[in-house]
Design a protein around this motif. Structure first.
Motif, PDB file in Angstrom:
ATOM      1  N   TYR A 150       0.841  -1.191   0.000  1.00 39.36           N
ATOM      2  CA  TYR A 150       0.000   0.000   0.000  1.00 39.36           C
ATOM      3  C   TYR A 150       0.883   1.250   0.000  1.00 39.36           C
ATOM      4  N   SER A 151       0.343   2.335  -0.500  1.00 38.03           N
ATOM      5  CA  SER A 151       1.120   3.564  -0.617  1.00 38.03           C
ATOM      6  C   SER A 151       1.051   4.440   0.626  1.00 38.03           C
ATOM      7  N   CYS A 152       0.218   4.084   1.590  1.00 37.08           N
ATOM      8  CA  CYS A 152       0.032   4.889   2.797  1.00 37.08           C
ATOM      9  C   CYS A 152       1.356   5.137   3.527  1.00 37.08           C
ATOM     10  N   THR A 153       1.573   6.369   3.919  1.00 39.13           N
ATOM     11  CA  THR A 153       2.726   6.711   4.745  1.00 39.13           C
ATOM     12  C   THR A 153       2.315   6.569   6.204  1.00 39.13           C
ATOM     13  N   VAL A 154       2.994   5.706   6.921  1.00 40.95           N
ATOM     14  CA  VAL A 154       2.686   5.466   8.335  1.00 40.95           C
ATOM     15  C   VAL A 154       3.673   6.262   9.178  1.00 40.95           C
ATOM     16  N   GLY A 155       3.173   7.291   9.849  1.00 42.49           N
ATOM     17  CA  GLY A 155       4.041   8.164  10.623  1.00 42.49           C
ATOM     18  C   GLY A 155       3.635   8.237  12.083  1.00 42.49           C
ATOM     19  N   SER A 156       4.497   8.875  12.871  1.00 41.90           N
ATOM     20  CA  SER A 156       4.229   9.076  14.293  1.00 41.90           C
ATOM     21  C   SER A 156       4.614  10.504  14.652  1.00 41.90           C
ATOM     22  N   GLN A 157       4.145  10.947  15.790  1.00 43.38           N
ATOM     23  CA  GLN A 157       4.345  12.341  16.163  1.00 43.38           C
ATOM     24  C   GLN A 157       4.447  12.493  17.664  1.00 43.38           C
ATOM     25  N   MET A 158       5.428  13.285  18.104  1.00 45.63           N
ATOM     26  CA  MET A 158       5.550  13.611  19.516  1.00 45.63           C
ATOM     27  C   MET A 158       5.565  15.122  19.693  1.00 45.63           C
ATOM     28  N   LEU A 159       4.680  15.612  20.551  1.00 46.85           N
ATOM     29  CA  LEU A 159       4.711  17.018  20.933  1.00 46.85           C
ATOM     30  C   LEU A 159       5.804  17.181  21.982  1.00 46.85           C
ATOM     31  N   LEU A 160       6.805  17.978  21.678  1.00 50.62           N
ATOM     32  CA  LEU A 160       7.977  18.098  22.552  1.00 50.62           C
ATOM     33  C   LEU A 160       7.655  18.977  23.761  1.00 50.62           C
ATOM     34  N   LEU A 161       7.819  18.388  24.941  1.00 45.89           N
ATOM     35  CA  LEU A 161       7.530  19.055  26.205  1.00 45.89           C
ATOM     36  C   LEU A 161       8.699  18.846  27.164  1.00 45.89           C
ATOM     37  N   PRO A 162       8.839  19.693  28.169  1.00 41.06           N
ATOM     38  CA  PRO A 162       9.952  19.509  29.118  1.00 41.06           C
ATOM     39  C   PRO A 162       9.974  18.135  29.753  1.00 41.06           C
ATOM     40  N   GLU A 163       8.782  17.545  30.008  1.00 42.64           N
ATOM     41  CA  GLU A 163       8.741  16.265  30.703  1.00 42.64           C
ATOM     42  C   GLU A 163       8.911  15.048  29.801  1.00 42.64           C
ATOM     43  N   ASN A 164       8.912  15.244  28.483  1.00 37.85           N
ATOM     44  CA  ASN A 164       9.155  14.081  27.614  1.00 37.85           C
ATOM     45  C   ASN A 164      10.426  14.208  26.780  1.00 37.85           C
ATOM     46  N   LYS A 165      11.111  15.327  26.908  1.00 39.67           N
ATOM     47  CA  LYS A 165      12.325  15.562  26.122  1.00 39.67           C
ATOM     48  C   LYS A 165      13.332  14.417  26.271  1.00 39.67           C
ATOM     49  N   HIS A 166      13.487  13.923  27.488  1.00 39.03           N
ATOM     50  CA  HIS A 166      14.495  12.892  27.754  1.00 39.03           C
ATOM     51  C   HIS A 166      14.157  11.555  27.104  1.00 39.03           C
ATOM     52  N   THR A 167      12.913  11.405  26.611  1.00 39.39           N
ATOM     53  CA  THR A 167      12.502  10.137  26.010  1.00 39.39           C
ATOM     54  C   THR A 167      12.472  10.183  24.476  1.00 39.39           C
ATOM     55  N   ALA A 168      12.795  11.335  23.900  1.00 42.98           N
ATOM     56  CA  ALA A 168      12.649  11.513  22.445  1.00 42.98           C
ATOM     57  C   ALA A 168      13.535  10.556  21.647  1.00 42.98           C
ATOM     58  N   VAL A 169      14.775  10.410  22.043  1.00 48.18           N
ATOM     59  CA  VAL A 169      15.695   9.534  21.320  1.00 48.18           C
ATOM     60  C   VAL A 169      15.229   8.082  21.422  1.00 48.18           C
ATOM     61  N   LYS A 170      14.789   7.694  22.616  1.00 40.99           N
ATOM     62  CA  LYS A 170      14.284   6.335  22.802  1.00 40.99           C
ATOM     63  C   LYS A 170      13.052   6.096  21.927  1.00 40.99           C
ATOM     64  N   LEU A 171      12.172   7.100  21.829  1.00 41.08           N
ATOM     65  CA  LEU A 171      10.982   6.965  20.994  1.00 41.08           C
ATOM     66  C   LEU A 171      11.372   6.813  19.526  1.00 41.08           C
ATOM     67  N   ALA A 172      12.335   7.605  19.088  1.00 46.78           N
ATOM     68  CA  ALA A 172      12.770   7.511  17.691  1.00 46.78           C
ATOM     69  C   ALA A 172      13.280   6.111  17.366  1.00 46.78           C
ATOM     70  N   LYS A 173      14.035   5.531  18.263  1.00 49.44           N
ATOM     71  CA  LYS A 173      14.542   4.169  18.048  1.00 49.44           C
ATOM     72  C   LYS A 173      13.393   3.156  18.007  1.00 49.44           C
ATOM     73  N   THR A 174      12.419   3.355  18.897  1.00 49.01           N
ATOM     74  CA  THR A 174      11.260   2.449  18.922  1.00 49.01           C
ATOM     75  C   THR A 174      10.462   2.551  17.626  1.00 49.01           C
ATOM     76  N   MET A 175      10.294   3.778  17.145  1.00 46.80           N
ATOM     77  CA  MET A 175       9.549   3.985  15.901  1.00 46.80           C
ATOM     78  C   MET A 175      10.299   3.402  14.702  1.00 46.80           C
ATOM     79  N   ARG A 176      11.577   3.586  14.682  1.00 44.84           N
ATOM     80  CA  ARG A 176      12.400   3.005  13.606  1.00 44.84           C
ATOM     81  C   ARG A 176      12.256   1.489  13.588  1.00 44.84           C
TER      82      ARG A 176
END
Length: 364
Positions: free
Chosen positions: A181-207
């Motif tokens: 299928y041609s659908c692009t499957v994406g994810s999104q995080m709203l960057l906040l002070p309390e989740n900043k430290h998890t952004a890299v971990k989330l990127a790895k999980t999404m990858r």
């Protein structure tokens, strides 16, 4: 190129005919009334299974209201004939709680309207995920932390929902690949002070889940939102995160760090003084069927042009209330009071330059 979909920019340059129609209409209502939206956002249902701390529509109250399936189908078929090219299903509630959504997506595909879905993905299952991936141009899942504990606090839900969302994303990516299928499957995080430290971990999980991209976007304060926890939040001390995130990219997975949008929060003044995108190039339909010219002003009658349950879309868009809305936005709206970094900000910058060209534009 990380942002090949122009997520941190705009796409109006791909619609020169509609833009020319708007330019030529000037202040003539007989021409303005037929400048139909390119893009419409629709709330299929007002209910939501989460209560995110940053929610911009919390003031509406997550009402248990939903679109009439038959009427919505009729209006979508009509909108396709009138020139609407795309619909995003999102809004005041969680769109995938709307049981007729698979059928409505089938209708959109049938009439040639591109569709997308912004969702928390918790209600996904094998059957509806197949339909979503088959029909949508893109799906963007809101997952606002990279670990279970932080996710649960921000989404105000149970930690197990994090695992469910990751599993559902993995399933969507798998279906896309297996069915081509041609659908692009994406994810999104709203960057906040309390989740900043998890952004890299989330990127790895999404990858590792197989999705196409992760968007890291800034918060902007809603005009009417009850929550003021993040009001005035800026991103000067978070910009270095982009370099860390880029290291995680592969040929098949990109991180779209919305640095341009974050930097605009530091602007003292916007480079335009009129909103030209509203009420022309987009529209918003609430769960109760009300049609608005701007999603930042939901429940403000100045931006409410009618209701699809009692009027056709053409009657609404070419009607007296929208005519009044055009005059109000042109002559009275003070955009310095609008939401910063609104949905149409980049579009407005583009349209402003078209309306206010410099002296040498003919020297191409």
């Amino acid at each position: 190129m990380s942002d090949k979909y122009n997520i941190d920019s705009h796409k109006m340059m791909f619609h020169p005919i509609r833009v020319a129609q708007w330019l030529q209409s000037k202040d003539d209502w007989s021409m303005q009334k037929s400048v139909y939206p390119i893009y419409v956002e629709i709330t299929p249902i007002g209910s939501c299974n989460h209560r995110c701390t940053f929610c911009s529509v919390d003031y509406i109250g997550y009402k248990s209201i939903k679109q009439d399936e038959k009427i919505l189908e009729e209006r979508i078929r009509e909108m396709a004939k009138l020139g609407v090219k795309s619909i995003m299903f999102a809004g005041e509630g969680e769109p995938t709680l709307y049981k007729p959504l698979p059928h409505i997506l089938n209708v959109c595909s049938e009439v040639g309207i591109d569709t997308s879905l912004t969702t928390n993905a918790v209600p996904f299952n094998e059957k509806n995920t197949e339909n979503f991936v088959k029909n949508c141009s893109w799906i963007k899942i809101s997952i606002n932390a990279g670990d279970r504990e932080t996710y649960a606090k921000i989404h105000t839900t149970k930690e197990s929902d994090f695992d469910k969302v990751v599993a559902n994303l993995t399933l969507a990516a798998k279906i896309k690949k297996e069915k081509n299928y041609s659908c692009t499957v994406g994810s999104q995080m709203l960057l906040l002070p309390e989740n900043k430290h998890t952004a890299v971990k989330l990127a790895k999980t999404m990858r590792d889940a197989g999705v196409d991209y992760l968007v890291i976007k800034p918060y902007t304060q809603s005009l009417y939102g009850k929550s003021r926890v993040y009001e005035g939040l800026t991103y000067e001390n978070m910009m270095d995160l982009e370099k860390e995130l880029k290291k995680i990219e592969t040929d098949d997975f990109k991180v779209i760090f919305r640095a341009n949008t974050m930097k605009k929060l530091e602007e003292e003044k916007q480079p335009y003084s009129k909103c030209y995108s509203t009420p022309y190039f987009w529209a918003y339909i609430m769960g109760d069927g009300s049609v608005y010219g701007c999603s930042a002003y939901l429940q403000n009658d100045k931006f409410n042009y009618g209701n699809i349950n009692t009027q056709t879309f053409q009657e609404i868009w070419e009607g007296e209330k929208r005519k009044q809305g055009v005059s109000f936005i042109k002559d009275e709206l003070d955009i310095s009071m609008c939401r910063r970094n609104c949905r149409m900000d980049e579009v407005n910058r583009y349209l402003w330059n078209l309306k206010q060209p410099n002296e040498h534009v003919n020297f191409i």
